[in-house]
Motif scaffolding. Sequence first.
Motif, PDB file in Angstrom:
ATOM      1  N   THR A 212       0.794  -1.235   0.000  1.00 38.89           N
ATOM      2  CA  THR A 212       0.000   0.000   0.000  1.00 38.89           C
ATOM      3  C   THR A 212       0.826   1.284   0.000  1.00 38.89           C
ATOM      4  O   THR A 212       2.008   1.297   0.340  1.00 38.89           O
ATOM      5  CB  THR A 212      -1.012   0.023   1.171  1.00 38.89           C
ATOM      6  N   THR A 213       0.148   2.371  -0.397  1.00 42.00           N
ATOM      7  CA  THR A 213       0.746   3.702  -0.535  1.00 42.00           C
ATOM      8  C   THR A 213       1.575   4.087   0.697  1.00 42.00           C
ATOM      9  O   THR A 213       2.720   4.526   0.579  1.00 42.00           O
ATOM     10  CB  THR A 213      -0.383   4.748  -0.718  1.00 42.00           C
ATOM     11  N   THR A 214       0.970   3.922   1.878  1.00 45.14           N
ATOM     12  CA  THR A 214       1.637   4.348   3.106  1.00 45.14           C
ATOM     13  C   THR A 214       2.896   3.517   3.369  1.00 45.14           C
ATOM     14  O   THR A 214       3.938   4.058   3.752  1.00 45.14           O
ATOM     15  CB  THR A 214       0.628   4.276   4.276  1.00 45.14           C
TER      16      THR A 214
ATOM     17  N   ASN B 296      -7.097   0.655  -5.067  1.00 42.77           N
ATOM     18  CA  ASN B 296      -7.283   1.887  -4.301  1.00 42.77           C
ATOM     19  C   ASN B 296      -8.524   2.631  -4.776  1.00 42.77           C
ATOM     20  O   ASN B 296      -9.265   3.183  -3.974  1.00 42.77           O
ATOM     21  CB  ASN B 296      -6.053   2.795  -4.437  1.00 42.77           C
TER      22      ASN B 296
ATOM     23  N   GLY C  19      -6.644  11.497  -4.015  1.00 40.29           N
ATOM     24  CA  GLY C  19      -5.738  10.573  -4.700  1.00 40.29           C
ATOM     25  C   GLY C  19      -6.550   9.412  -5.225  1.00 40.29           C
ATOM     26  O   GLY C  19      -7.756   9.535  -5.471  1.00 40.29           O
ATOM     27  N   ASP C  20      -5.924   8.245  -5.362  1.00 41.68           N
ATOM     28  CA  ASP C  20      -6.649   7.101  -5.923  1.00 41.68           C
ATOM     29  C   ASP C  20      -7.811   6.680  -5.022  1.00 41.68           C
ATOM     30  O   ASP C  20      -8.922   6.441  -5.495  1.00 41.68           O
ATOM     31  CB  ASP C  20      -5.678   5.927  -6.131  1.00 41.68           C
ATOM     32  N   VAL C  21      -7.547   6.599  -3.710  1.00 42.66           N
ATOM     33  CA  VAL C  21      -8.603   6.188  -2.777  1.00 42.66           C
ATOM     34  C   VAL C  21      -9.716   7.238  -2.734  1.00 42.66           C
ATOM     35  O   VAL C  21     -10.908   6.915  -2.824  1.00 42.66           O
ATOM     36  CB  VAL C  21      -8.009   5.954  -1.364  1.00 42.66           C
TER      37      VAL C  21
ATOM     38  N   GLU D 165      -8.225  19.038  -0.529  1.00 46.36           N
ATOM     39  CA  GLU D 165      -6.927  18.628  -1.096  1.00 46.36           C
ATOM     40  C   GLU D 165      -5.850  19.638  -0.727  1.00 46.36           C
ATOM     41  O   GLU D 165      -6.145  20.802  -0.477  1.00 46.36           O
ATOM     42  CB  GLU D 165      -6.997  18.524  -2.627  1.00 46.36           C
TER      43      GLU D 165
ATOM     44  N   CYS E 218      -4.452  17.615  -7.875  1.00 45.08           N
ATOM     45  CA  CYS E 218      -5.601  16.783  -7.471  1.00 45.08           C
ATOM     46  C   CYS E 218      -6.825  17.659  -7.187  1.00 45.08           C
ATOM     47  O   CYS E 218      -7.962  17.253  -7.453  1.00 45.08           O
ATOM     48  CB  CYS E 218      -5.247  15.938  -6.251  1.00 45.08           C
TER      49      CYS E 218
ATOM     50  N   CYS F 182      -2.163  10.999   5.413  1.00 49.56           N
ATOM     51  CA  CYS F 182      -1.509  12.084   6.149  1.00 49.56           C
ATOM     52  C   CYS F 182      -2.040  12.061   7.590  1.00 49.56           C
ATOM     53  O   CYS F 182      -2.936  11.294   7.912  1.00 49.56           O
ATOM     54  CB  CYS F 182      -1.845  13.398   5.449  1.00 49.56           C
TER      55      CYS F 182
ATOM     56  N   ILE G 299     -10.440   5.997   5.762  1.00 54.92           N
ATOM     57  CA  ILE G 299     -10.202   4.824   4.896  1.00 54.92           C
ATOM     58  C   ILE G 299      -8.711   4.730   4.524  1.00 54.92           C
ATOM     59  O   ILE G 299      -8.290   3.830   3.808  1.00 54.92           O
ATOM     60  CB  ILE G 299     -11.154   4.856   3.663  1.00 54.92           C
ATOM     61  N   GLY G 300      -7.900   5.649   5.044  1.00 53.88           N
ATOM     62  CA  GLY G 300      -6.452   5.596   4.836  1.00 53.88           C
ATOM     63  C   GLY G 300      -5.825   4.531   5.729  1.00 53.88           C
ATOM     64  O   GLY G 300      -6.482   4.015   6.645  1.00 53.88           O
ATOM     65  N   HIS G 301      -4.555   4.222   5.519  1.00 55.70           N
ATOM     66  CA  HIS G 301      -3.986   3.034   6.167  1.00 55.70           C
ATOM     67  C   HIS G 301      -3.875   3.140   7.685  1.00 55.70           C
ATOM     68  O   HIS G 301      -4.194   2.207   8.403  1.00 55.70           O
ATOM     69  CB  HIS G 301      -2.621   2.691   5.581  1.00 55.70           C
TER      70      HIS G 301
ATOM     71  N   ASN H  75     -13.369   0.538   5.919  1.00 61.04           N
ATOM     72  CA  ASN H  75     -13.902  -0.461   4.980  1.00 61.04           C
ATOM     73  C   ASN H  75     -13.520  -1.877   5.417  1.00 61.04           C
ATOM     74  O   ASN H  75     -14.253  -2.827   5.144  1.00 61.04           O
ATOM     75  CB  ASN H  75     -13.430  -0.189   3.545  1.00 61.04           C
TER      76      ASN H  75
ATOM     77  N   HIS I 226     -12.174  -4.883   0.265  1.00 62.16           N
ATOM     78  CA  HIS I 226     -12.484  -4.920  -1.174  1.00 62.16           C
ATOM     79  C   HIS I 226     -12.939  -6.308  -1.601  1.00 62.16           C
ATOM     80  O   HIS I 226     -12.489  -7.311  -1.057  1.00 62.16           O
ATOM     81  CB  HIS I 226     -11.240  -4.572  -1.990  1.00 62.16           C
TER      82      HIS I 226
HETATM   83  P1  NAI Z   1      -2.542   9.136  -2.801  1.00 58.12           P
HETATM   84  O1  NAI Z   1      -1.212   9.657  -2.454  1.00 58.12           O
HETATM   85  O2  NAI Z   1      -2.874   8.769  -4.207  1.00 58.12           O
HETATM   86  O3  NAI Z   1      -3.692  10.154  -2.312  1.00 58.12           O
HETATM   87  C1  NAI Z   1      -3.690  10.844  -1.114  1.00 58.12           C
HETATM   88  C2  NAI Z   1      -4.142  12.271  -1.426  1.00 58.12           C
HETATM   89  O4  NAI Z   1      -4.334  12.993  -0.210  1.00 58.12           O
HETATM   90  C3  NAI Z   1      -3.098  13.052  -2.233  1.00 58.12           C
HETATM   91  O5  NAI Z   1      -3.678  13.552  -3.416  1.00 58.12           O
HETATM   92  C4  NAI Z   1      -2.641  14.150  -1.293  1.00 58.12           C
HETATM   93  O6  NAI Z   1      -2.325  15.347  -1.975  1.00 58.12           O
HETATM   94  C5  NAI Z   1      -3.857  14.314  -0.401  1.00 58.12           C
HETATM   95  N1  NAI Z   1      -3.546  14.874   0.923  1.00 58.12           N
HETATM   96  C6  NAI Z   1      -2.441  14.675   1.692  1.00 58.12           C
HETATM   97  N2  NAI Z   1      -2.548  15.350   2.832  1.00 58.12           N
HETATM   98  C7  NAI Z   1      -3.750  15.976   2.818  1.00 58.12           C
HETATM   99  C8  NAI Z   1      -4.434  16.809   3.742  1.00 58.12           C
HETATM  100  N3  NAI Z   1      -3.886  17.134   4.905  1.00 58.12           N
HETATM  101  N4  NAI Z   1      -5.666  17.258   3.407  1.00 58.12           N
HETATM  102  C9  NAI Z   1      -6.232  16.948   2.214  1.00 58.12           C
HETATM  103  N5  NAI Z   1      -5.618  16.160   1.293  1.00 58.12           N
HETATM  104  C10 NAI Z   1      -4.404  15.674   1.601  1.00 58.12           C
HETATM  105  O7  NAI Z   1      -2.764   7.872  -1.846  1.00 58.12           O
HETATM  106  P2  NAI Z   1      -3.896   6.750  -2.019  1.00 58.12           P
HETATM  107  O8  NAI Z   1      -3.356   5.635  -2.819  1.00 58.12           O
HETATM  108  O9  NAI Z   1      -5.156   7.399  -2.394  1.00 58.12           O
HETATM  109  O10 NAI Z   1      -3.943   6.196  -0.517  1.00 58.12           O
HETATM  110  C11 NAI Z   1      -4.449   6.987   0.559  1.00 58.12           C
HETATM  111  C12 NAI Z   1      -4.368   6.149   1.843  1.00 58.12           C
HETATM  112  O11 NAI Z   1      -5.236   5.024   1.730  1.00 58.12           O
HETATM  113  C13 NAI Z   1      -2.999   5.550   2.120  1.00 58.12           C
HETATM  114  O12 NAI Z   1      -2.786   5.529   3.513  1.00 58.12           O
HETATM  115  C14 NAI Z   1      -3.110   4.138   1.595  1.00 58.12           C
HETATM  116  O13 NAI Z   1      -2.151   3.289   2.172  1.00 58.12           O
HETATM  117  C15 NAI Z   1      -4.521   3.800   1.971  1.00 58.12           C
HETATM  118  N6  NAI Z   1      -5.209   2.759   1.223  1.00 58.12           N
HETATM  119  C16 NAI Z   1      -6.299   2.205   1.842  1.00 58.12           C
HETATM  120  C17 NAI Z   1      -7.037   1.233   1.217  1.00 58.12           C
HETATM  121  C18 NAI Z   1      -8.197   0.633   1.917  1.00 58.12           C
HETATM  122  O14 NAI Z   1      -8.715  -0.385   1.474  1.00 58.12           O
HETATM  123  N7  NAI Z   1      -8.678   1.190   2.995  1.00 58.12           N
HETATM  124  C19 NAI Z   1      -6.702   0.747  -0.134  1.00 58.12           C
HETATM  125  C20 NAI Z   1      -5.574   1.429  -0.724  1.00 58.12           C
HETATM  126  C21 NAI Z   1      -4.869   2.399  -0.066  1.00 58.12           C
END
Ligand code: NAI
Length: 475
Positions: free
Chosen positions: A199-201, A233, A264-266, A285, A290, A320, A341-343, A389, A396
């Motif tokens: 994962t991203t984190t 994601n 981001g993707d999520v 954002e 983004c 974050c 929903i972040g890690h 989730n 998923h």
């Molecule tokens: P990403 O890096 O594509 O998207 C994160 C977005 O948040 C970026 O666009 C960034 O600019 C923005 N961001 C950062 N700090 C911010 C703030 N303080 N306020 C507003 N926006 C901010 O990362 P991705 O892939 O979307 O993953 C996000 C998190 O979700 C990660 O922790 C990842 O590990 C986790 N994840 C969770 C899944 C799940 O099933 N729950 C599945 C896949 C990833």
Amino acid sequence: MDFKVADLSLAEFGRKEIRLAEHEMPGLMATRREYAAAKPLKGAKIAGSLHMTVQTAVLIETLVELGAEVRWASCNIFSTQDHAAAAVVVGPNGTPDNPQGVPVFAWKGETLEEYWWCIEQIFRWPDGSGPNMILDDGGDATLFVHKAVEFERAGAVPQPSEDDSEEWKIVLDTLRRCVGKDIRWSELARQIKGVTEETTTGVHRLYELEKSGRLLFPAINVNDSVTKSKFDNKYGCRHSVIDGLNRATDVLIGGKVAVVCGYGDVGKGCAQALRGQGARVIVTEIDPICALQAAMDGFQVTTVEDVVETADIFITATGCCGVITAEHMARMKHQAIVANIGHFDNEIDMAGLARIPGIKKQEIKPQVHEWIFPDGHSVIVLAEGRLMNLGCATGHPSFVMSNSFTNQVIAQIELFTKTEDYPIGVYRLPKILDEKVARLHLDALGVKLTKLTKEQAEYIGVDVEGPYKPEHYRY
Ligand code: NAI
């Protein structure tokens, strides 16, 4: 066999769901067939730390079919599906009285002490040998080895300081039990051929280690395979964010104002899903690219502060920290829903919320809590701020995880069988393999692919068989 799961009698139910999942995971099953005879993972001893779900069960059994020995823990205290864990321990040919599967150390609702004990167990092989591969999600297993080596070299595990988080104090306690005792961590790290990170984190953590020269073994960043982050994601969260909200609260989403923090993707998947349910979606954002994407996809983009008093649902998807503060939650509407929903669980300031004088926490049901402020208004927090989730629903679905996990298996084979091609560093899988993963999922959806002619291929400067895009292409 040593293991620790909730209840082995759940294995039969788990096995039935695994059987259904196998049909929905064509990439993983094709990989099993492709390598059934060659057994490229023979000799691999994989320490796995990834949500112990039905889909992960299919991944684990694929690794075993390819010759690997495996020990497994979950990467989150709430995400284990106990029937899946039981089925993996019992194995396809065992019984609860005679388990013949894989040692799993995971159950739903672990304490943090138990969680880190489980991580410790994946490094403790009964013959004392230890793993030679890691499969990680979020980087906790990788962190554990790196810290153990660091403290072993320093000669002691440091005492926690006042400012350390509760979890870090627990990590230090766990390491104190392990460092300078029976395991030689430097040797264990030396024998690890590599880690594949989901994962991203976790990938952020790997690049930090690489940048500071502290990375101890090669790593493959599975997350940034296109068939992982642009599918799991995005489309995975598009499915499971709604599932989490519904199972936790069953609140009608249509007409509500939902805030998605991070596009981001999520975040893209979440925003699309909430809009699909008829919510009025607002995005926050920090990245202008983004933010512009969100605006051009038709979402209002503003700050949390601007909407904190009027929105009904808040979903953090940033990776974050400190995105929703205790002060924000104090200002929210009565029964606003707050979920991450972040890690990791630091996107919402749960510790700050608990410190508000006079606040009361009422459990509605496991992983759903109403926090009642002294003035009588409340917010509903899902999964205690951990990934909602997987904490409130089942993560998923199989089909999208088949893409992610096929990348995982290919990455494990790469690092294990071509070790000399990967000096210490962080790598991505070659694009041709990414395309292969996608290809394995087309038939199941009835997709008919157009085939390039030789002339067309020459005209756009690619090979007829791919790869079709340059590395810098962003999809
Ligand atoms: P990403 O890096 O594509 O998207 C994160 C977005 O948040 C970026 O666009 C960034 O600019 C923005 N961001 C950062 N700090 C911010 C703030 N303080 N306020 C507003 N926006 C901010 O990362 P991705 O892939 O979307 O993953 C996000 C998190 O979700 C990660 O922790 C990842 O590990 C986790 N994840 C969770 C899944 C799940 O099933 N729950 C599945 C896949 C990833």
